[in-house]
Write a protein that holds these residues in place. Structure first.
Motif, PDB file in Angstrom:
ATOM      1  N   THR A  40      34.457  45.871  40.100  1.00  0.00           N
ATOM      2  CA  THR A  40      34.290  46.928  41.095  1.00  0.00           C
ATOM      3  C   THR A  40      33.244  47.893  40.553  1.00  0.00           C
ATOM      4  OG1 THR A  40      36.215  47.875  39.994  1.00  0.00           O
ATOM      5  CG2 THR A  40      36.581  46.894  42.164  1.00  0.00           C
ATOM      6  N   ARG A  41      32.158  48.018  41.263  1.00  0.00           N
ATOM      7  CA  ARG A  41      31.033  48.839  40.820  1.00  0.00           C
ATOM      8  C   ARG A  41      31.462  50.293  40.568  1.00  0.00           C
ATOM      9  NH1 ARG A  41      25.259  48.730  41.461  1.00  0.00           N
ATOM     10  NH2 ARG A  41      24.523  50.869  41.437  1.00  0.00           N
ATOM     11  N   GLY A  42      31.122  50.773  39.372  1.00  0.00           N
ATOM     12  CA  GLY A  42      31.393  52.167  39.039  1.00  0.00           C
ATOM     13  C   GLY A  42      32.838  52.473  38.694  1.00  0.00           C
ATOM     14  N   ILE A  43      33.690  51.427  38.704  1.00  0.00           N
ATOM     15  CA  ILE A  43      35.119  51.615  38.426  1.00  0.00           C
ATOM     16  C   ILE A  43      35.500  50.695  37.268  1.00  0.00           C
ATOM     17  CG2 ILE A  43      37.446  51.345  39.377  1.00  0.00           C
ATOM     18  CD1 ILE A  43      36.042  51.674  42.187  1.00  0.00           C
ATOM     19  N   ARG A  44      36.365  51.199  36.397  1.00  0.00           N
ATOM     20  CA  ARG A  44      36.817  50.414  35.263  1.00  0.00           C
ATOM     21  C   ARG A  44      37.343  49.034  35.686  1.00  0.00           C
ATOM     22  NH1 ARG A  44      40.913  51.917  31.014  1.00  0.00           N
ATOM     23  NH2 ARG A  44      42.363  51.904  32.746  1.00  0.00           N
ATOM     24  N   THR A  45      36.955  47.988  34.972  1.00  0.00           N
ATOM     25  CA  THR A  45      37.509  46.647  35.177  1.00  0.00           C
ATOM     26  C   THR A  45      37.928  46.148  33.807  1.00  0.00           C
ATOM     27  OG1 THR A  45      36.105  46.239  37.101  1.00  0.00           O
ATOM     28  CG2 THR A  45      37.006  44.304  35.992  1.00  0.00           C
ATOM     29  N   THR A  46      39.235  46.206  33.514  1.00  0.00           N
ATOM     30  CA  THR A  46      39.690  45.997  32.133  1.00  0.00           C
ATOM     31  C   THR A  46      40.274  44.619  31.876  1.00  0.00           C
ATOM     32  OG1 THR A  46      41.979  46.684  32.518  1.00  0.00           O
ATOM     33  CG2 THR A  46      40.373  48.434  32.054  1.00  0.00           C
ATOM     34  N   CYS A  47      40.630  43.866  32.912  1.00  0.00           N
ATOM     35  CA  CYS A  47      41.378  42.622  32.730  1.00  0.00           C
ATOM     36  C   CYS A  47      42.650  42.851  31.911  1.00  0.00           C
ATOM     37  CB  CYS A  47      40.517  41.543  32.079  1.00  0.00           C
ATOM     38  SG  CYS A  47      39.207  40.992  33.137  1.00  0.00           S
ATOM     39  N   ALA A  48      43.158  44.075  31.936  1.00  0.00           N
ATOM     40  CA  ALA A  48      44.355  44.431  31.156  1.00  0.00           C
ATOM     41  C   ALA A  48      44.191  44.075  29.689  1.00  0.00           C
ATOM     42  CB  ALA A  48      45.617  43.798  31.742  1.00  0.00           C
ATOM     43  N   SER A  49      42.951  44.189  29.199  1.00  0.00           N
ATOM     44  CA  SER A  49      42.659  43.847  27.807  1.00  0.00           C
ATOM     45  C   SER A  49      42.036  45.029  27.089  1.00  0.00           C
ATOM     46  CB  SER A  49      41.680  42.675  27.747  1.00  0.00           C
ATOM     47  OG  SER A  49      41.401  42.340  26.394  1.00  0.00           O
ATOM     48  N   LYS A  50      42.408  45.171  25.839  1.00  0.00           N
ATOM     49  CA  LYS A  50      41.806  46.214  25.011  1.00  0.00           C
ATOM     50  C   LYS A  50      40.310  45.962  24.850  1.00  0.00           C
ATOM     51  CE  LYS A  50      42.378  48.464  20.629  1.00  0.00           C
ATOM     52  NZ  LYS A  50      42.637  48.210  19.203  1.00  0.00           N
ATOM     53  N   ILE A  51      39.911  44.704  24.870  1.00  0.00           N
ATOM     54  CA  ILE A  51      38.513  44.382  24.596  1.00  0.00           C
ATOM     55  C   ILE A  51      37.605  44.827  25.754  1.00  0.00           C
ATOM     56  CG2 ILE A  51      38.075  42.033  25.523  1.00  0.00           C
ATOM     57  CD1 ILE A  51      37.185  41.358  22.531  1.00  0.00           C
ATOM     58  N   LEU A  52      38.178  44.997  26.950  1.00  0.00           N
ATOM     59  CA  LEU A  52      37.378  45.481  28.087  1.00  0.00           C
ATOM     60  C   LEU A  52      37.805  46.890  28.519  1.00  0.00           C
ATOM     61  CD1 LEU A  52      36.788  42.386  30.424  1.00  0.00           C
ATOM     62  CD2 LEU A  52      35.089  43.691  29.141  1.00  0.00           C
ATOM     63  N   GLU A  53      38.594  47.567  27.695  1.00  0.00           N
ATOM     64  CA  GLU A  53      39.101  48.887  28.082  1.00  0.00           C
ATOM     65  C   GLU A  53      37.975  49.833  28.531  1.00  0.00           C
ATOM     66  OE1 GLU A  53      41.711  50.667  25.235  1.00  0.00           O
ATOM     67  OE2 GLU A  53      42.335  52.232  26.648  1.00  0.00           O
ATOM     68  N   PRO A  54      36.828  49.870  27.837  1.00  0.00           N
ATOM     69  CA  PRO A  54      35.787  50.813  28.271  1.00  0.00           C
ATOM     70  C   PRO A  54      34.837  50.261  29.339  1.00  0.00           C
ATOM     71  CG  PRO A  54      35.304  49.951  26.054  1.00  0.00           C
ATOM     72  CD  PRO A  54      36.457  49.179  26.597  1.00  0.00           C
ATOM     73  N   PHE A  55      35.088  49.068  29.867  1.00  0.00           N
ATOM     74  CA  PHE A  55      34.103  48.413  30.742  1.00  0.00           C
ATOM     75  C   PHE A  55      34.130  48.971  32.166  1.00  0.00           C
ATOM     76  CE2 PHE A  55      32.875  44.848  33.612  1.00  0.00           C
ATOM     77  CZ  PHE A  55      31.542  44.760  33.222  1.00  0.00           C
ATOM     78  N   VAL A  56      33.028  49.538  32.586  1.00  0.00           N
ATOM     79  CA  VAL A  56      32.850  49.995  33.971  1.00  0.00           C
ATOM     80  C   VAL A  56      31.811  49.074  34.582  1.00  0.00           C
ATOM     81  CG1 VAL A  56      32.071  51.871  35.450  1.00  0.00           C
ATOM     82  CG2 VAL A  56      33.436  52.378  33.414  1.00  0.00           C
ATOM     83  N   SER A  57      32.233  48.278  35.569  1.00  0.00           N
ATOM     84  CA  SER A  57      31.342  47.235  36.068  1.00  0.00           C
ATOM     85  C   SER A  57      30.098  47.830  36.734  1.00  0.00           C
ATOM     86  CB  SER A  57      32.083  46.359  37.077  1.00  0.00           C
ATOM     87  OG  SER A  57      31.181  45.447  37.654  1.00  0.00           O
ATOM     88  N   PRO A  58      28.913  47.315  36.397  1.00  0.00           N
ATOM     89  CA  PRO A  58      27.699  47.780  37.068  1.00  0.00           C
ATOM     90  C   PRO A  58      27.461  47.101  38.423  1.00  0.00           C
ATOM     91  CG  PRO A  58      27.129  46.256  35.309  1.00  0.00           C
ATOM     92  CD  PRO A  58      28.638  46.359  35.322  1.00  0.00           C
ATOM     93  N   TYR A  59      28.347  46.221  38.832  1.00  0.00           N
ATOM     94  CA  TYR A  59      28.149  45.556  40.125  1.00  0.00           C
ATOM     95  C   TYR A  59      29.499  45.253  40.775  1.00  0.00           C
ATOM     96  CZ  TYR A  59      29.362  41.125  37.870  1.00  0.00           C
ATOM     97  OH  TYR A  59      30.021  40.115  37.212  1.00  0.00           O
ATOM     98  N   ASP A  60      29.454  44.977  42.082  1.00  0.00           N
ATOM     99  CA  ASP A  60      30.639  44.588  42.829  1.00  0.00           C
ATOM    100  C   ASP A  60      30.747  43.072  42.894  1.00  0.00           C
ATOM    101  OD1 ASP A  60      32.221  46.726  43.733  1.00  0.00           O
ATOM    102  OD2 ASP A  60      30.819  47.196  45.356  1.00  0.00           O
ATOM    103  N   ALA A  61      31.949  42.539  42.735  1.00  0.00           N
ATOM    104  CA  ALA A  61      32.190  41.131  43.042  1.00  0.00           C
ATOM    105  C   ALA A  61      31.877  40.886  44.516  1.00  0.00           C
ATOM    106  CB  ALA A  61      33.654  40.786  42.769  1.00  0.00           C
TER     107      ALA A  61
END
Lengths: 490, 96
Positions: free
Chosen positions: A88-109
């Motif tokens: 989701t563009r501009g919104i955190r996408t974590t996959c419920a994983s610590k490894i993606l905790e800071p990931f804010v997607s730059p694009y929309d699926a």
């Protein structure tokens, strides 16, 4: 009856009609859902991120458009939550994983782009098992989600947050993803409708990859009509996903006919095995009888390789996962260990610290199965058995139109019950995995409750790209029964 | 004879670039052994004459026109980097 339900418990198609008639406002509806989240989500933990500001802005915009009398798509203004494995563009996408905790997607699926075109009210990102690996939601790095029918029990997984949200009214509908049953199993545990469409029906662009030859996005909804509405919105070929199928997409609502006369329904003997919970078996058998009384033709069939599906899946899915998850290396995005002297150490520590136990277990199984000297014995063998499983279905569908089975051998189990026994947990997916291996569409819908009040689900499997016929049977069954109107007391 | 030894677990973890604690290695050796035992069930089937299925759709290569499109702006991609330097991703030392 359902008009007496609070807004957050009503299905999207009813709300959509009420919005158009001016009986309710979009802002009023959105507020009801966000208030519901505040009221119950501390207990349930269906969300990892709530997007109230964004959602309320869209709601206000939809109200303005409605007031001007503009024609709007069917899902306009409907509060929908998204499993946190979909970008989701501009919104955190974590996959419920610590490894993606800071990931804010730059694009929309692609599915998000399509839902935004419908002007849905995005409620937030829903809890799940880490990287969609699990059957209980206990593998979320941010804490488990609970079953709204009994908070000591799991909502199922991996789309546990999606199913629990729809059941509890913290969302009107949701998207999930299904690699081995991850939409259908939690739908059954939470008493909602969940569909895994045919492989290739929905674009996977922007779905964080787990097992690319099995993954598919699909809806979780309060009833079958809503399922058809969401399928209408998300299906179709996409240039950004070369495995999305270039086939025509029908209007799925045209299949919502309460009539099964003459349809041939296959009952595979291999799905009524020892160990199946007696109340699950009774409820599913009763559903079969009911469909027979409604005029469907019931046929005993055999899917002889069913017992090999779990073993096949637990080679193929981890093998693909170990390769897909190689990208989490701490270089371009996500978590990076602060304690590394050189590059290889950085990879190893980032991954060792960032992934949870189940993800590590699957990366290890997959890497082992693909490693030099073992490839033929495991991965190639599994791909061959996959062919046999697919051929079972090809043969069965020469004689029947749909196949009816239980979704799970048991109703929702307790938190902690299977957590130390990964193999037992894997075996709970036995009835849902074959559809992924064969690429078939499958729907899970409620068909009863246990004496303790836990939902029981039944599964309908269809021919490739024939979601329409399983929707029709599901709709006919649903309309003849009260189960889709039941709501948990929270 | 166990299906997998502690040394093999260490080797596979090295291949996967996955650092494991001693406790994790022991647990995984036991759990992977049981999972591999279960998976060995597939050997009951003779698959000599069976073609493998890697993918259920009858598609092979999908081609598209080779045309230039606007990529994601560099700044947007780098914004997510844990560490960056002069418009590049920064990583720890690679060679001595």
């Amino acid at each position: 009856m359902s008009t007496e339900l609070p807004l957050y418990h009503r299905p999207a198609h009813e709300l959509s009609a009420a919005l158009r008639r001016g009986e309710i406002g979009t802002v009023e509806l959105a507020r009801a859902v966000f208030e519901r989240i505040r009221a119950v989500d501390e207990k349930l933990h269906t969300y990892l991120t709530v997007t109230e500001t964004i959602g309320m802005e869209t709601a206000a915009e939809v109200d303005r458009l409605l007031n001007r009398g503009e024609p709007l798509p069917p899902l306009a203004g409907i509060p929908i939550g998204i499993k946190d494995v979909i970008c989701t563009r501009g919104i955190r996408t974590t996959c419920a994983s610590k490894i993606l905790e800071p990931f804010v997607s730059p694009y929309d699926a692609t599915v998000m782009r399509k839902l935004h075109l419908q002007r849905i009210v995005l409620t937030g990102k829903l809890n799940m098992d880490e990287f969609a690996m699990g059957s209980s939601n206990e593998n979320s790095a941010f804490g488990p989600c609970r079953n709204p029918w009994d908070t000591d029990r799991v909502p199922g997984g991996s789309s546990g947050g999606s199913a629990a949200a729809v059941a509890a009214g913290t969302a009107i509908a949701a998207l999930g993803s299904d690699t081995g049953g991850s939409i259908r199993q939690p739908a059954a545990f939470c008493g909602v409708v969940g569909m895994k469409p045919t492989y290739g029906r929905v674009s996977r662009f922007g779905l964080v990859a787990f097992a690319s030859s099995l993954d598919q996005i699909g809806p979780l909804t309060k009833d079958v009509t809503d399922c058809a509405l969401i399928l209408n919105a998300i299906c179709g070929h996409d240039r950004y996903d070369s495995t999305s199928a270039d086939v025509p997409v029908p209007d799925f609502t045209e299949f919502l006919i309460p009539e099964v006369r003459g349809l041939r329904i296959g009952i595979p003997q291999e799905y009524f095995i020892e160990g199946i919970h007696p109340e699950v078996e009774t409820a599913v058998r009763r559903a079969i009888e009911q469909l027979s009384e409604m005029g469907a033709q019931i046929e005993e069939i055999s899917l002889p390789h069913t017992e090999y599906a779990v073993a096949t899946y637990y080679i193929i899915a981890p093998a693909e996962a170990s390769s897909n998850l190689a990208r989490y290396d701490g270089v371009r995005y996500g978590y990076r260990t602060p304690n590394a002297e050189d590059l290889i150490e950085m990879y190893r520590k980032t991954r060792g610290e960032g992934f949870g136990p189940e993800v590590k277990r699957r990366i290890m199984i997959g890497t082992y199965a693909l490693s030099s000297g073992y490839y033929d014995a495991y991965y190639l063998k599994a791909q061959k058995v996959r062919t046999l499983i697919k051929q079972d279905f090809d043969r069965a569908f020469e004689a029947v139109d749909v196949i009816l089975t239980p979704v799970t051998p048991t109703p929702a189990f307790r938190l902690g019950e299977l957590v130390d026994d990964p193999l037992q947990m894997y075996l709970s997916d036995i009835f849902t995995i074959p559809a992924n291996l064969a690429g078939l569409p499958g729907i899970s819908l409620p068909c009863g409750q246990t004496r303790e009040g836990l939902p029981i689900g039944m599964q309908l499997l269809g021919k490739p790209f024939d979601e329409g016929t399983i929707l029709r049977v599901a709709y006919a069954f649903e309309q003849a029964n009260p189960y889709h109107r039941l709501r948990p007391a929270l | 004879m166990p299906r997998i030894t502690l040394e093999e677990v260490e080797y596979v973890a090295q291949l996967a670039r996955l650092e494991l604690t001693e406790a994790e290695k022991r647990t995984l050796t036991e759990q992977l052994g049981r999972i591999l035992d279960y998976i060995a069930k597939l050997n009951e089937l003779n698959t000599d004459a069976v073609e493998p299925t890697s993918h259920v759709l009858p598609i092979r290569n999908i081609f598209r026109e080779d045309e230039a499109r606007d990529p994601m702006p560099r700044e947007e991609a780098l914004r997510l980097a844990p560490a960056r330097h002069d418009g590049y991703y920064e990583v720890p030392r690679v060679i001595e």
